[in-house]
Design a protein around this motif. Structure first.
Motif, PDB file in Angstrom:
ATOM      1  N   GLN A 142      -6.103  -7.124  45.138  1.00  0.00           N
ATOM      2  CA  GLN A 142      -6.104  -8.475  44.583  1.00  0.00           C
ATOM      3  C   GLN A 142      -5.401  -8.608  43.235  1.00  0.00           C
ATOM      4  O   GLN A 142      -5.155  -9.718  42.790  1.00  0.00           O
ATOM      5  CB  GLN A 142      -7.523  -9.042  44.521  1.00  0.00           C
ATOM      6  CG  GLN A 142      -8.501  -8.272  43.684  1.00  0.00           C
ATOM      7  CD  GLN A 142      -9.335  -7.281  44.477  1.00  0.00           C
ATOM      8  OE1 GLN A 142      -8.834  -6.573  45.338  1.00  0.00           O
ATOM      9  NE2 GLN A 142     -10.621  -7.210  44.182  1.00  0.00           N
ATOM     10  N   LEU A 143      -5.039  -7.487  42.604  1.00  0.00           N
ATOM     11  CA  LEU A 143      -4.261  -7.571  41.369  1.00  0.00           C
ATOM     12  C   LEU A 143      -2.773  -7.776  41.653  1.00  0.00           C
ATOM     13  O   LEU A 143      -2.030  -8.210  40.776  1.00  0.00           O
ATOM     14  CB  LEU A 143      -4.467  -6.336  40.490  1.00  0.00           C
ATOM     15  CG  LEU A 143      -5.894  -6.098  39.997  1.00  0.00           C
ATOM     16  CD1 LEU A 143      -5.920  -4.931  39.011  1.00  0.00           C
ATOM     17  CD2 LEU A 143      -6.511  -7.348  39.400  1.00  0.00           C
ATOM     18  N   GLY A 144      -2.330  -7.447  42.857  1.00  0.00           N
ATOM     19  CA  GLY A 144      -0.952  -7.732  43.248  1.00  0.00           C
ATOM     20  C   GLY A 144       0.101  -6.834  42.665  1.00  0.00           C
ATOM     21  O   GLY A 144       1.286  -7.158  42.695  1.00  0.00           O
ATOM     22  N   ASP A 145      -0.299  -5.682  42.149  1.00  0.00           N
ATOM     23  CA  ASP A 145       0.678  -4.778  41.524  1.00  0.00           C
ATOM     24  C   ASP A 145       1.137  -3.657  42.447  1.00  0.00           C
ATOM     25  O   ASP A 145       1.776  -2.714  42.005  1.00  0.00           O
ATOM     26  CB  ASP A 145       0.109  -4.192  40.231  1.00  0.00           C
ATOM     27  CG  ASP A 145      -1.070  -3.264  40.452  1.00  0.00           C
ATOM     28  OD1 ASP A 145      -1.679  -3.282  41.557  1.00  0.00           O
ATOM     29  OD2 ASP A 145      -1.416  -2.521  39.521  1.00  0.00           O
ATOM     30  N   GLY A 146       0.817  -3.761  43.741  1.00  0.00           N
ATOM     31  CA  GLY A 146       1.244  -2.743  44.698  1.00  0.00           C
ATOM     32  C   GLY A 146       0.288  -1.575  44.828  1.00  0.00           C
ATOM     33  O   GLY A 146       0.597  -0.613  45.522  1.00  0.00           O
ATOM     34  N   THR A 147      -0.860  -1.643  44.154  1.00  0.00           N
ATOM     35  CA  THR A 147      -1.835  -0.559  44.210  1.00  0.00           C
ATOM     36  C   THR A 147      -3.211  -1.120  44.575  1.00  0.00           C
ATOM     37  O   THR A 147      -3.391  -2.333  44.695  1.00  0.00           O
ATOM     38  CB  THR A 147      -1.969   0.163  42.853  1.00  0.00           C
ATOM     39  OG1 THR A 147      -2.734  -0.655  41.950  1.00  0.00           O
ATOM     40  CG2 THR A 147      -0.616   0.481  42.248  1.00  0.00           C
ATOM     41  N   THR A 148      -4.157  -0.220  44.704  1.00  0.00           N
ATOM     42  CA  THR A 148      -5.567  -0.602  44.806  1.00  0.00           C
ATOM     43  C   THR A 148      -6.341   0.072  43.671  1.00  0.00           C
ATOM     44  O   THR A 148      -7.517   0.371  43.795  1.00  0.00           O
ATOM     45  CB  THR A 148      -6.169  -0.220  46.173  1.00  0.00           C
ATOM     46  OG1 THR A 148      -5.952   1.168  46.416  1.00  0.00           O
ATOM     47  CG2 THR A 148      -5.569  -1.056  47.299  1.00  0.00           C
ATOM     48  N   THR A 149      -5.668   0.266  42.552  1.00  0.00           N
ATOM     49  CA  THR A 149      -6.255   0.888  41.375  1.00  0.00           C
ATOM     50  C   THR A 149      -6.754  -0.195  40.418  1.00  0.00           C
ATOM     51  O   THR A 149      -6.006  -1.109  40.065  1.00  0.00           O
ATOM     52  CB  THR A 149      -5.202   1.764  40.652  1.00  0.00           C
ATOM     53  OG1 THR A 149      -4.697   2.733  41.576  1.00  0.00           O
ATOM     54  CG2 THR A 149      -5.797   2.454  39.442  1.00  0.00           C
ATOM     55  N   ASN A 150      -8.012  -0.095  40.012  1.00  0.00           N
ATOM     56  CA  ASN A 150      -8.564  -1.038  39.045  1.00  0.00           C
ATOM     57  C   ASN A 150      -7.778  -0.962  37.746  1.00  0.00           C
ATOM     58  O   ASN A 150      -7.226   0.090  37.404  1.00  0.00           O
ATOM     59  CB  ASN A 150     -10.032  -0.719  38.750  1.00  0.00           C
ATOM     60  CG  ASN A 150     -10.908  -0.800  39.976  1.00  0.00           C
ATOM     61  OD1 ASN A 150     -10.555  -1.426  40.974  1.00  0.00           O
ATOM     62  ND2 ASN A 150     -12.064  -0.173  39.905  1.00  0.00           N
ATOM     63  N   SER A 151      -7.744  -2.071  36.995  1.00  0.00           N
ATOM     64  CA  SER A 151      -7.056  -2.061  35.709  1.00  0.00           C
ATOM     65  C   SER A 151      -7.873  -2.813  34.669  1.00  0.00           C
ATOM     66  O   SER A 151      -8.248  -3.968  34.891  1.00  0.00           O
ATOM     67  CB  SER A 151      -5.670  -2.699  35.824  1.00  0.00           C
ATOM     68  OG  SER A 151      -5.020  -2.657  34.565  1.00  0.00           O
TER      69      SER A 151
END
Length: 125
Positions: free
Chosen positions: A50-59
């Motif tokens: 859901q962050l849309g940065d191409g990952t599934t890593t929390n930020s």
């Protein structure tokens, strides 16, 4: 929080690295910021992309939503995000288990995808 920590705060904190914000949105555990230049930043929980940065890593600090420009409005759902572009098209990303991205699939997307909205306007007889 967007300030590089995961510490709760009962008072407002400065979100790291954001300037020229014109609008905000968010979901249950993620936040979105629309910048004056039409780009979008996001931060928080990212288990479905859901962050849309191409990952599934929390930020814990804002990240750039991949390949997204010309945005005029945005919104966040539970674990998905949407952007309305100046040309009237919609991009969506994140959780898609029930087809909520509107792209004809049920596959999650960690980057924005085209959302297909059928023109439902009917001519007046």
């Amino acid at each position: 929080m967007g300030n590089g920590t995961t510490t709760n705060s009962s008072t407002p904190v400065v979100v790291s690295g954001l300037t020229d914000v014109v609008s905000l949105g968010g979901g249950i555990f993620h936040s979105l910021a629309l910048l004056a230049d039409g780009t979008v930043r996001s931060w928080g929980y990212n288990n479905h992309g859901q962050l849309g940065d191409g990952t599934t890593t929390n930020s814990s600090t804002p990240v750039v939503v991949s390949g997204l420009t010309g945005v005029v409005s945005l919104a966040g759902g539970e674990a998905q995000s949407l952007a309305l572009k100046a040309d009237g098209t919609i991009r969506s990303w994140g959780k898609n288990s029930s087809g909520q991205l509107g792209n004809g699939t049920t596959t999650n997307s960690s980057t924005p995808v085209n959302t297909f909205i059928e023109d439902v306007a009917q001519p007046v007889p």
